[in-house]
Design an enzyme around this catalytic site. Sequence first.
Site, PDB file in Angstrom:
ATOM      1  N   GLU A 142       6.351  -0.983  -3.455  1.00  0.00           N
ATOM      2  CA  GLU A 142       5.104  -0.851  -2.691  1.00  0.00           C
ATOM      3  C   GLU A 142       4.617  -2.207  -2.219  1.00  0.00           C
ATOM      4  O   GLU A 142       4.856  -3.231  -2.877  1.00  0.00           O
ATOM      5  CB  GLU A 142       3.989  -0.188  -3.517  1.00  0.00           C
ATOM      6  CG  GLU A 142       4.057   1.324  -3.593  1.00  0.00           C
ATOM      7  CD  GLU A 142       4.805   1.811  -4.816  1.00  0.00           C
ATOM      8  OE1 GLU A 142       5.104   3.020  -4.892  1.00  0.00           O
ATOM      9  OE2 GLU A 142       5.096   0.983  -5.697  1.00  0.00           O
ATOM     10  N   THR A 143       3.926  -2.194  -1.086  1.00  0.00           N
ATOM     11  CA  THR A 143       3.235  -3.362  -0.540  1.00  0.00           C
ATOM     12  C   THR A 143       1.801  -2.942  -0.233  1.00  0.00           C
ATOM     13  O   THR A 143       1.568  -1.873   0.329  1.00  0.00           O
ATOM     14  CB  THR A 143       3.915  -3.869   0.739  1.00  0.00           C
ATOM     15  OG1 THR A 143       5.249  -4.300   0.421  1.00  0.00           O
ATOM     16  CG2 THR A 143       3.143  -5.024   1.358  1.00  0.00           C
TER      17      THR A 143
END
Length: 231
Positions: free
Chosen positions: A55-56
């Site tokens: 995830e970012t």
Amino acid sequence: MNARVKTPSGGIDVLRVFSGPDRRHGNALGVVRDGARFPGRTARQALAAELGFSETVFVDDPERGTVDIYTPGLRLPFAGHPLVGVAWLLDVEVLEPEVGEVFVRDDGEFTWITVRAEWAPPRSLREYALPAEVDALEVPEPGEWVYAWAWQDEAAGRIRARAFPGRGDGIEEDEATGAAALLLTQRLGRALHITQGRGSQILTAPGPDGTVEIGGRVHLEAVLDAPAPAR
């Protein structure tokens, strides 16, 4: 700005979330503090795919804790380890992802978020008789999102787990997953100490009205230069 980390303008913080007591393991998380540099879902999705983290997070308002979460292949209204990580980084009392307010506390070692079980996306929670069976699992073919787990010490609430997203986006096994831990805590109805992946640690505790508290250690691993947004 959080005094823990001074990030150059336009930089991307790379955090380790849910690490062990020796600061090893944990899940990598990219945090783009200046989310305005990547306006719109197309630009954000492209950067998340380029970075390749599970995830970012894009920070749209650091004071209010407004954040936007992406995997390499899709946008998420909620995810556990990104919210724990960005809560530590921003040092705020409340985060505002799409699903609603997430309350935050820090006890000096662990950063905790309070979330609702219904926010977590569906997961297939598969119980095994022994931790060794979980350790021996091969990565399944893309398809169902599987959280494999077994009791290490049921009386103490200790669990061995591994997570297989099955998305086909290059993340074959997720090292530490707060949303899956949330669902398992809801199912079992008790506080858990989860060892996931190679040695990540996730702590959970059920709360009132369907809430669950999720806690973990977080530290800064690196600061990257952000690429220029695509035009």
